[in-house]
Design an enzyme around this catalytic site. Sequence first.
Site, PDB file in Angstrom:
ATOM      1  N   SER A 259       2.104   5.145  11.675  1.00  0.00           N
ATOM      2  CA  SER A 259       3.211   5.323  10.742  1.00  0.00           C
ATOM      3  C   SER A 259       2.625   5.584   9.365  1.00  0.00           C
ATOM      4  O   SER A 259       1.590   5.023   9.010  1.00  0.00           O
ATOM      5  CB  SER A 259       4.072   4.065  10.723  1.00  0.00           C
ATOM      6  OG  SER A 259       4.767   3.968   9.498  1.00  0.00           O
TER       7      SER A 259
ATOM      8  N   GLU B  18       7.831  10.269  23.373  1.00  0.00           N
ATOM      9  CA  GLU B  18       9.121  10.543  22.721  1.00  0.00           C
ATOM     10  C   GLU B  18       9.434  12.028  22.722  1.00  0.00           C
ATOM     11  O   GLU B  18      10.575  12.437  22.955  1.00  0.00           O
ATOM     12  CB  GLU B  18       9.093  10.060  21.270  1.00  0.00           C
ATOM     13  CG  GLU B  18       9.066   8.547  21.115  1.00  0.00           C
ATOM     14  CD  GLU B  18       8.766   8.155  19.679  1.00  0.00           C
ATOM     15  OE1 GLU B  18       9.609   8.404  18.798  1.00  0.00           O
ATOM     16  OE2 GLU B  18       7.674   7.614  19.425  1.00  0.00           O
TER      17      GLU B  18
ATOM     18  N   HIS C  94      20.311  -0.958  36.096  1.00  0.00           N
ATOM     19  CA  HIS C  94      21.012  -1.269  34.823  1.00  0.00           C
ATOM     20  C   HIS C  94      20.027  -1.739  33.750  1.00  0.00           C
ATOM     21  O   HIS C  94      20.412  -2.451  32.835  1.00  0.00           O
ATOM     22  CB  HIS C  94      22.108  -2.323  35.018  1.00  0.00           C
ATOM     23  CG  HIS C  94      23.020  -2.050  36.174  1.00  0.00           C
ATOM     24  ND1 HIS C  94      24.224  -1.388  36.042  1.00  0.00           N
ATOM     25  CD2 HIS C  94      22.894  -2.331  37.503  1.00  0.00           C
ATOM     26  CE1 HIS C  94      24.805  -1.278  37.228  1.00  0.00           C
ATOM     27  NE2 HIS C  94      24.015  -1.843  38.140  1.00  0.00           N
TER      28      HIS C  94
ATOM     29  N   LYS D 219       1.861   0.017  12.974  1.00  0.00           N
ATOM     30  CA  LYS D 219       2.551   0.792  14.010  1.00  0.00           C
ATOM     31  C   LYS D 219       1.614   1.685  14.820  1.00  0.00           C
ATOM     32  O   LYS D 219       0.702   2.293  14.297  1.00  0.00           O
ATOM     33  CB  LYS D 219       3.633   1.693  13.377  1.00  0.00           C
ATOM     34  CG  LYS D 219       4.815   0.940  12.814  1.00  0.00           C
ATOM     35  CD  LYS D 219       5.634   0.233  13.884  1.00  0.00           C
ATOM     36  CE  LYS D 219       6.423   1.208  14.734  1.00  0.00           C
ATOM     37  NZ  LYS D 219       7.465   1.903  13.967  1.00  0.00           N
TER      38      LYS D 219
END
Length: 470
Positions: free
Chosen positions: A287, A300, A166, A293
């Site tokens: 970024s 991804e 979970h 970043k």
Amino acid sequence: MAEHHSTPPDVSRARNPRFQKAMDRASLAFTASVGFDWRLLPYDVKGSIAHATMLAQRGIISQAAAERIVEGLKTILRRYEAGELTPRLEWEDVHMNVEGHLFELIGPEAGMLHTARSRNDQVALDMHLYMKDQGQQLRQELEHLIAVLIRRAESDFGVVIPGYTHLQAAQPVLLSHHWLAYVAMLGRDHERLSQWLERVDCSPLGAGALAGTPYPTDPAATAEALGLSKLYENSLDAVSDRDFLLEFLAWASILMVHLSRLGEELVLWSSQEFGYVTMDDGYSTGSSMMPQKKNPDVAELVRGKSGRVFGHLLGLLTVMKGLPLAYHSDMQEDKEAVFDVVDTLHGVLPVAAGMLATLRVNGERIRTRVGRDFSAATDLADLLVARGVPFREAHHRVGQLVGQLEASGRGFDQVSDRELAELLAPLQREDLARLKPEALVAARTQSFATAPEQVQAALRRAKARWGLEG
Ligand code: ARG
């Protein structure tokens, strides 16, 4: 070889007297497949060489004609490989393009090549040859990724991470055990791919349009010449079967489920909140706006590419579901789907391997997390059970203790004397020392569990299976 530019190629629609006028431009552009099936040319040529050779062997065309055809086909392939051949839309697809170019090279004898053959068995053959080739290449790329995961399991040995259910810290496990779970998943993908490769290894050539042909052909000989180990059992099935493509897409989808889960995990683990791993700079992007970043783009996109793969599976299932036997133009829709998945996997597999090989594991950071996350709670209850407390009562007592510790920002190493007496009796403080993550991991000794000696054994088995000894 003399070139015949004087006569328009036989394959031109303008020369088929069945039609009174040329095809509408928009309808030609709509139906033509040469824009995407051009990549099949080497396989189409290979199939045509086998076909022409067989036709001559069986006396269906002359030996001399076959020789000129084969020479011409070889020239076409050379030009294609040199980037000198351009696809022509008016020839519709790769098959007619090959025939058209052959006509330009050797003249009307080119028209003998398509004796006893239809584009239906021809395209089915091309796809079998192409997929067999691609499947073998993808299998190697998959093997490389598996090897990288095994090397990680080896070099990260000893690192204990919180195992999750979970997405809540559940029980500690070895990081190596975690990597080897992916080795097991990808091992099944490898097995499925190998089984699929056996089924793809099958020739439809000779089925003609659907029923076979009246010529004394030798389909077994062309299959053998093409390195295909068997023939289809039924000509209708041979030209209309796309199971091997559906299976490939289903295989790729399951593989992408695995890689997407891994990608998701690495996105989480590389976040500041987790901080378990740091992506190598070579596998991260910045970024355009936020200078601080460092984004896990590769992970991804390994996750994100799963969408198009699943989409293509559903797309082709839908194309095929209502088609009566045998061939229909609908089936031409198989190509872009399958090609896109092949290309996607050639992108995903190597880059996933590179990302994993260069990943930095932040052992210190993980150590601070695994010690404070209450993942020893089950084992603490088990200690009470060993002293005669019924499991359910032990479960309640430890649950209450966790509630109190959590509320005051403490861990099991900061239990008060009062809590010890009220909730953990008859345990003593020294019993709590047995809750170290390493001890919990070591206690789980089933063959497939996370104890170090079992994981070592699993690692040895994996290295033997994947040929990585030493
Ligand atoms: N371009 C077609 C395909 O990809 C080749 C087969 C065409 N056959 C036909 N009878 N129109 O499926």
